[in-house]
Design a protein around this motif. Structure first.
Motif, PDB file in Angstrom:
ATOM      1  N   LEU A 153       0.840  -1.185   0.000  1.00 56.69           N
ATOM      2  CA  LEU A 153       0.000   0.000   0.000  1.00 56.69           C
ATOM      3  C   LEU A 153       0.885   1.249   0.000  1.00 56.69           C
ATOM      4  CD1 LEU A 153      -2.620  -1.157   2.649  1.00 56.69           C
ATOM      5  CD2 LEU A 153      -2.759  -1.352   0.149  1.00 56.69           C
ATOM      6  N   SER A 154       0.292   2.403  -0.106  1.00 58.91           N
ATOM      7  CA  SER A 154       1.078   3.628  -0.098  1.00 58.91           C
ATOM      8  C   SER A 154       1.624   3.881   1.295  1.00 58.91           C
ATOM      9  CB  SER A 154       0.205   4.819  -0.522  1.00 58.91           C
ATOM     10  OG  SER A 154      -0.905   4.939   0.331  1.00 58.91           O
ATOM     11  N   PRO A 155       2.943   4.129   1.447  1.00 57.32           N
ATOM     12  CA  PRO A 155       3.515   4.349   2.779  1.00 57.32           C
ATOM     13  C   PRO A 155       2.890   5.569   3.442  1.00 57.32           C
ATOM     14  CG  PRO A 155       5.229   3.960   1.141  1.00 57.32           C
ATOM     15  CD  PRO A 155       3.955   4.157   0.390  1.00 57.32           C
ATOM     16  N   GLY A 156       2.788   5.527   4.737  1.00 60.23           N
ATOM     17  CA  GLY A 156       2.216   6.632   5.485  1.00 60.23           C
ATOM     18  C   GLY A 156       1.861   6.208   6.897  1.00 60.23           C
ATOM     19  N   ALA A 157       1.442   7.172   7.699  1.00 54.19           N
ATOM     20  CA  ALA A 157       1.131   6.907   9.092  1.00 54.19           C
ATOM     21  C   ALA A 157      -0.065   5.978   9.231  1.00 54.19           C
ATOM     22  CB  ALA A 157       0.870   8.223   9.832  1.00 54.19           C
ATOM     23  N   VAL A 158      -1.131   6.257   8.476  1.00 55.16           N
ATOM     24  CA  VAL A 158      -2.337   5.434   8.587  1.00 55.16           C
ATOM     25  C   VAL A 158      -2.055   4.004   8.150  1.00 55.16           C
ATOM     26  CG1 VAL A 158      -4.695   5.131   7.775  1.00 55.16           C
ATOM     27  CG2 VAL A 158      -3.838   7.421   8.284  1.00 55.16           C
ATOM     28  N   THR A 159      -1.326   3.848   7.047  1.00 55.58           N
ATOM     29  CA  THR A 159      -0.994   2.509   6.572  1.00 55.58           C
ATOM     30  C   THR A 159      -0.175   1.746   7.598  1.00 55.58           C
ATOM     31  OG1 THR A 159      -0.973   3.307   4.293  1.00 55.58           O
ATOM     32  CG2 THR A 159       0.100   1.216   4.715  1.00 55.58           C
ATOM     33  N   SER A 160       0.789   2.431   8.221  1.00 56.56           N
ATOM     34  CA  SER A 160       1.630   1.776   9.225  1.00 56.56           C
ATOM     35  C   SER A 160       0.811   1.338  10.436  1.00 56.56           C
ATOM     36  CB  SER A 160       2.744   2.726   9.669  1.00 56.56           C
ATOM     37  OG  SER A 160       3.564   3.081   8.582  1.00 56.56           O
ATOM     38  N   VAL A 161      -0.088   2.210  10.886  1.00 58.93           N
ATOM     39  CA  VAL A 161      -0.911   1.879  12.047  1.00 58.93           C
ATOM     40  C   VAL A 161      -1.789   0.663  11.754  1.00 58.93           C
ATOM     41  CG1 VAL A 161      -2.824   2.677  13.478  1.00 58.93           C
ATOM     42  CG2 VAL A 161      -0.888   4.190  13.029  1.00 58.93           C
ATOM     43  N   VAL A 162      -2.438   0.669  10.590  1.00 64.14           N
ATOM     44  CA  VAL A 162      -3.307  -0.454  10.229  1.00 64.14           C
ATOM     45  C   VAL A 162      -2.492  -1.733  10.079  1.00 64.14           C
ATOM     46  CG1 VAL A 162      -4.861  -1.359   8.463  1.00 64.14           C
ATOM     47  CG2 VAL A 162      -5.021   1.035   9.158  1.00 64.14           C
ATOM     48  N   ALA A 163      -1.314  -1.616   9.441  1.00 61.14           N
ATOM     49  CA  ALA A 163      -0.485  -2.795   9.213  1.00 61.14           C
ATOM     50  C   ALA A 163      -0.023  -3.415  10.531  1.00 61.14           C
ATOM     51  CB  ALA A 163       0.721  -2.425   8.356  1.00 61.14           C
ATOM     52  N   ILE A 164       0.483  -2.581  11.446  1.00 63.47           N
ATOM     53  CA  ILE A 164       0.955  -3.102  12.737  1.00 63.47           C
ATOM     54  C   ILE A 164      -0.214  -3.652  13.550  1.00 63.47           C
ATOM     55  CG2 ILE A 164       2.016  -2.490  14.930  1.00 63.47           C
ATOM     56  CD1 ILE A 164       3.992  -2.727  12.649  1.00 63.47           C
TER      57      ILE A 164
ATOM     58  N   GLY B 245      10.300   1.487  13.803  1.00 63.86           N
ATOM     59  CA  GLY B 245      11.115   0.815  12.800  1.00 63.86           C
ATOM     60  C   GLY B 245      10.664   1.100  11.376  1.00 63.86           C
ATOM     61  N   LEU B 246       9.345   1.113  11.154  1.00 62.88           N
ATOM     62  CA  LEU B 246       8.842   1.414   9.815  1.00 62.88           C
ATOM     63  C   LEU B 246       9.199   2.842   9.406  1.00 62.88           C
ATOM     64  CD1 LEU B 246       5.316  -0.293   9.848  1.00 62.88           C
ATOM     65  CD2 LEU B 246       7.420  -1.128   8.792  1.00 62.88           C
ATOM     66  N   SER B 247       9.040   3.792  10.327  1.00 58.81           N
ATOM     67  CA  SER B 247       9.408   5.181  10.002  1.00 58.81           C
ATOM     68  C   SER B 247      10.906   5.308   9.770  1.00 58.81           C
ATOM     69  CB  SER B 247       8.966   6.111  11.140  1.00 58.81           C
ATOM     70  OG  SER B 247       7.572   6.125  11.275  1.00 58.81           O
ATOM     71  N   PHE B 248      11.677   4.561  10.536  1.00 58.44           N
ATOM     72  CA  PHE B 248      13.131   4.577  10.356  1.00 58.44           C
ATOM     73  C   PHE B 248      13.508   4.083   8.962  1.00 58.44           C
ATOM     74  CE2 PHE B 248      17.289   2.542  10.591  1.00 58.44           C
ATOM     75  CZ  PHE B 248      18.054   3.534  11.172  1.00 58.44           C
ATOM     76  N   LEU B 249      12.766   3.091   8.438  1.00 61.18           N
ATOM     77  CA  LEU B 249      13.056   2.537   7.122  1.00 61.18           C
ATOM     78  C   LEU B 249      12.464   3.375   5.986  1.00 61.18           C
ATOM     79  CD1 LEU B 249      12.443  -1.246   7.875  1.00 61.18           C
ATOM     80  CD2 LEU B 249      14.646  -0.091   7.614  1.00 61.18           C
ATOM     81  N   GLY B 250      11.662   4.390   6.334  1.00 57.22           N
ATOM     82  CA  GLY B 250      11.115   5.276   5.313  1.00 57.22           C
ATOM     83  C   GLY B 250       9.767   4.874   4.773  1.00 57.22           C
ATOM     84  N   ILE B 251       9.121   3.836   5.358  1.00 53.53           N
ATOM     85  CA  ILE B 251       7.806   3.422   4.874  1.00 53.53           C
ATOM     86  C   ILE B 251       6.728   3.682   5.929  1.00 53.53           C
ATOM     87  CG2 ILE B 251       8.633   1.685   3.262  1.00 53.53           C
ATOM     88  CD1 ILE B 251       8.228  -0.432   5.342  1.00 53.53           C
ATOM     89  N   GLY B 252       7.083   4.491   6.942  1.00 54.47           N
ATOM     90  CA  GLY B 252       6.118   4.860   7.961  1.00 54.47           C
ATOM     91  C   GLY B 252       5.636   6.271   7.741  1.00 54.47           C
ATOM     92  N   VAL B 253       5.847   7.129   8.732  1.00 57.41           N
ATOM     93  CA  VAL B 253       5.433   8.529   8.644  1.00 57.41           C
ATOM     94  C   VAL B 253       6.188   9.215   7.509  1.00 57.41           C
ATOM     95  CG1 VAL B 253       5.496  10.725   9.864  1.00 57.41           C
ATOM     96  CG2 VAL B 253       4.809   8.667  11.071  1.00 57.41           C
ATOM     97  N   GLN B 254       5.485  10.006   6.711  1.00 60.64           N
ATOM     98  CA  GLN B 254       6.080  10.697   5.571  1.00 60.64           C
ATOM     99  C   GLN B 254       6.118  12.206   5.822  1.00 60.64           C
ATOM    100  OE1 GLN B 254       7.245   8.757   2.798  1.00 60.64           O
ATOM    101  NE2 GLN B 254       6.842   7.218   4.387  1.00 60.64           N
ATOM    102  N   ILE B 255       7.074  12.844   5.185  1.00 63.10           N
ATOM    103  CA  ILE B 255       7.225  14.300   5.280  1.00 63.10           C
ATOM    104  C   ILE B 255       5.914  14.968   4.824  1.00 63.10           C
ATOM    105  CG2 ILE B 255       8.516  16.276   4.353  1.00 63.10           C
ATOM    106  CD1 ILE B 255      10.918  14.424   4.045  1.00 63.10           C
ATOM    107  N   PRO B 256       5.431  16.007   5.515  1.00 64.87           N
ATOM    108  CA  PRO B 256       6.114  16.794   6.572  1.00 64.87           C
ATOM    109  C   PRO B 256       5.880  16.267   7.990  1.00 64.87           C
ATOM    110  CG  PRO B 256       4.100  17.889   5.971  1.00 64.87           C
ATOM    111  CD  PRO B 256       4.178  16.679   5.079  1.00 64.87           C
ATOM    112  N   SER B 257       5.105  15.200   8.166  1.00 66.82           N
ATOM    113  CA  SER B 257       4.891  14.650   9.500  1.00 66.82           C
ATOM    114  C   SER B 257       6.156  13.948   9.976  1.00 66.82           C
ATOM    115  CB  SER B 257       3.702  13.679   9.492  1.00 66.82           C
ATOM    116  OG  SER B 257       2.514  14.345   9.101  1.00 66.82           O
ATOM    117  N   TYR B 258       6.245  13.745  11.257  1.00 64.54           N
ATOM    118  CA  TYR B 258       7.418  13.057  11.790  1.00 64.54           C
ATOM    119  C   TYR B 258       7.065  12.449  13.141  1.00 64.54           C
ATOM    120  CZ  TYR B 258       7.860  17.549  14.225  1.00 64.54           C
ATOM    121  OH  TYR B 258       7.615  18.678  14.973  1.00 64.54           O
ATOM    122  N   ASP B 259       7.712  11.342  13.443  1.00 64.42           N
ATOM    123  CA  ASP B 259       7.606  10.700  14.752  1.00 64.42           C
ATOM    124  C   ASP B 259       9.013  10.396  15.238  1.00 64.42           C
ATOM    125  OD1 ASP B 259       8.358   8.620  13.138  1.00 64.42           O
ATOM    126  OD2 ASP B 259       6.828   7.214  13.847  1.00 64.42           O
ATOM    127  N   TRP B 260       9.121   9.672  16.347  1.00 63.12           N
ATOM    128  CA  TRP B 260      10.453   9.406  16.896  1.00 63.12           C
ATOM    129  C   TRP B 260      11.298   8.559  15.952  1.00 63.12           C
ATOM    130  CZ3 TRP B 260       7.964   7.924  22.217  1.00 63.12           C
ATOM    131  CH2 TRP B 260       7.632   9.102  22.889  1.00 63.12           C
TER     132      TRP B 260
END
Length: 663
Positions: free
Chosen positions: A139-150, A218-233
């Motif tokens: 799916l398209s990387p992003g915060a919502v996709t990461s949350v649903v996936a996890i 981990g997903l955000s660290f790999l670049g398939i989690g939160v996308q610019i301009p949003s950010y997390d730890w």
């Protein structure tokens, strides 16, 4: 006139906060407060551009600046809201979806339940992060996709726990009563099952939060989690690593935040598990066990949520599918002594050895639930925990020890290998335990070989070995069979002392009804691999049994205060492969009915409060039929049974009679 049954209110379990739980809740409360106010206070500073990139730590920028010159500390504080919202969202999806899936599988019929449980096993075998990465990449990387996936990847853990816990609660008597009253499955689930499994599920929620935190970062660290301009730890950590060799300061902020949040979740989970645990630790005297049984009910005490050992629908089978143990369910409460009786080949030892994961090859066991404490025995449990949490006293003391090794090394091996105890301390504890087991000259015995001890001394040493690690469950598999009557009474007294001193739950297997009725709290009667009756020891002593097989065993037991000759049971038990479709005892039963050959009886509550698997129990006597059921006398029997007489401890029997009268 309608009489309303008044059910006494059960005492609510008080939450006992631990220091870890308090610390975890304090840190989590601080993080939640920070997530609420940080964007308002530091939002502008976190987004301000134009600064110098990759500045080191200073009084103006505690954790330096990022590649765009923005203050890392401010961005870390502001990212708290996004990170926690994502973690809570993924945890909510996992909990609601997993519990819903597990509940739906349990409410469905047996076929759907079997397929669903196998599907959950397949899903849980894959790492959650791997599944989440695949979903997020497709799916398209992003915060919502990461949350649903996890969230979806963590669902199977909740579903599996829900089905296992529901299987245990569904075997309780109050659930059976609700079913008999026609309560619909969904209402049964909502009112009776879910409230009784809420506590362990709550603990799993806190664990899932920590797992979601690590996975989302981990997903955000790999670049398939939160996308610019949003950010997390996780995104901030990835940005800081770009110049870590020259300037490690930007990595510190998000790293500390992730560690603190993960530690808070872990402390809350461990704290909830400890605070909600019904086990207080330490020894439990027989008087305390009576209080537990009085609160939970004499026959249902062992099915409490804090049961030391639980077997639900246990099946032990040969490779060709022949069932040697066929659907046995039992549980043992903390500090309880449960006896198992029956003829040879009834499945007593196989049931016990399943709880110890010691079934001989090529036998295999399957169960909806099989555990000792919190140790799940359906998979591959820790061998160290098996060795320390389960003690076994075998039937033959002459084969209990390795004849070529001295006793000292064998007694201390479990403590040294699995307990991490030094040789000197292990030896000291072994000598102390031998003294408690009344082994003569314990220091000298440690240097002797097993054959240098008498049979009684060897059995005492075996009890000492089994109790050395303070096990939660002690399995005594016919511990007195190979001993003379005098030594038998001494060995039984040792088991009672261990039970009262350490609060150890005991599963006592014996052919001898006199033994189990004198030392046990509750008795399970097995026949042809099935559980046919469950009753209290007091009922057994009073010969207040309901199942014809139990009555036949009582009639076959010699009594020193009676002049009547012991009776015998006609015929022999069927071979496991030839077990009939109906009641396995039907060919030998004097009270047999046509339904006994066609339909397998299920355990049900009798008029005396025991549970018996018999179609005839509770029926009115028919003309020409034996009057045994109506009169409560043992059924007529004709062939010698292999149930020998054994030592009776009259003072113990009298004490238990008084205890049950008080209850």
């Amino acid at each position: 006139m309608t009489v309303a049954a008044v059910k006494p209110a059960a005492p609510r379990r008080r939450l006992r906060p631990t220091p870890g739980l308090i610390a975890g809740l304090t840190v989590m409360a601080a993080l939640l407060l920070l997530a609420l106010v940080a964007p308002w206070i530091w939002g502008d500073e976190a987004e301000a551009l134009g600064g110098t990139p990759y500045l080191p730590s200073s009084s103006e920028h505690w954790f330096g600046t990022d590649p765009q010159g923005r203050d890392v500390l401010a961005r870390t504080l502001v990212a708290t809201r996004t990170t926690l919202l994502m973690c809570f969202g993924a945890t909510a999806i996992a909990a609601v979806g997993g519990i819903g899936l597990g509940a739906a599988i349990w409410v469905a019929g047996p076929r759907v339940r079997e397929i669903g449980q196998r599907l959950i096993d397949v899903m849980i075998s894959y790492p959650a992060v791997l599944l989440a990465m695949i979903v997020a990449a497709v799916l398209s990387p992003g915060a919502v996709t990461s949350v649903v996936a996890i969230g979806l990847a963590t669902c199977p853990a909740f579903a599996r726990l829900t089905t296992n816990l529901a299987a245990n609660i569904a075997a309780r008597d109050f659930v059976s009563t609700a079913r008999l009253l026609g309560v619909p499955p969904l209402r049964l689930l909502r009112r009776h099952i879910v409230p009784n499994i809420a506590e362990p599920l709550l603990v799993l929620v806190s664990v899932a939060f920590t797992v979601s935190l690590k996975a989302l970062s981990g997903l955000s660290f790999l670049g398939i989690g939160v996308q610019i301009p949003s950010y997390d730890w996780g995104k901030l950590l990835a940005d800081g690593l770009q110049d870590i060799y020259n300037n490690p300061a930007p990595v510190i902020g998000p790293s500390v935040a992730i560690v603190l949040a993960g530690l808070a979740g872990g402390l809350i989970g461990d704290g909830l598990a400890a605070a909600l645990s019904p086990n207080e630790g330490g020894g439990r005297a027989r008087g305390d066990r009576a209080k537990v049984k009085a609160a939970l009910g004499a026959l249902d005490a062992s099915a409490a949520a804090g049961a030391v050992a639980v077997a639900d629908d246990l099946v032990v089978s040969l490779p060709d599918g022949t069932r040697l143990v066929d659907g046995v369910s039992l549980s043992i409460a903390p500090g309880e002594i449960v006896g198992v009786v029956g003829e040879s080949g009834s499945g007593k030892s196989l049931t016990a050895m399943s709880l110890a994961k010691l079934l001989p090859e090529p036998l295999r066991s399957d169960a909806a639930q099989l555990r000792v404490g919190d140790l799940d025995l359906t998979g591959n449990p820790s061998r160290s925990r098996l060795a320390t949490e389960i003690g076994i006293v075998y039937q033959d003391p002459s084969s209990s020890f390795n004849p070529v090794l001295k006793l000292g090394g064998q007694l201390t091996e479990t403590l040294r290998v699995h307990g991490g105890v030094g040789r000197g301390e292990a030896r000291r504890r072994a000598v102390e335990q031998l003294k408690l087991a009344h082994v003569t000259h314990p220091e000298a015995r440690m240097k002797q070989y097993p054959h240098e001890l008498s049979g009684g001394q060897r059995q005492r040493a075996m009890i000492a070995s089994a109790m050395l690690t303070k096990p939660k469950l002690l399995i005594a598999d016919e511990p007195t069979t190979a001993l003379d009557v005098t030594v038998q009474a001494e060995v039984l007294k040792l088991l009672l002392e261990a039970n009262e001193r350490d609060g150890t739950a005991i599963l006592l297997i014996s052919h001898d009804i006199a033994v189990v009725s004198s030392v046990c709290d509750r008795v399970l009667v097995m026949y042809s691999g099935r559980l046919v009756e469950e009753l209290t020891a007091g009922q057994l002593r009073a010969k207040d049994a309901q199942h014809p097989y139990t009555r036949a065993l009582l009639a076959a037991t010699p009594a020193v205060d009676e002049d009547t000759e012991p009776a015998s049971i006609p015929g022999r038990p069927p071979q496991p492969a030839d077990r009939p479709a109906g009641c396995a005892f039907a060919p030998r039963c004097a009270l047999v009915r046509p339904v006994c050959h066609e339909e397998r009886p299920l355990l049900r509550i009798t008029g005396t409060g025991s549970r018996a698997a018999c179609h005839v129990v509770g029926e009115p006597a028919e003309a020409g039929a034996p009057a045994a059921v109506e009169a409560g006398a043992p059924a007529a029997v004709h062939e010698t049974s292999d149930v020998p007489a054994g030592p009776v401890l009259p003072e113990q029997g009298a004490a238990q009679d008084a205890e049950e009268t008080a209850r």
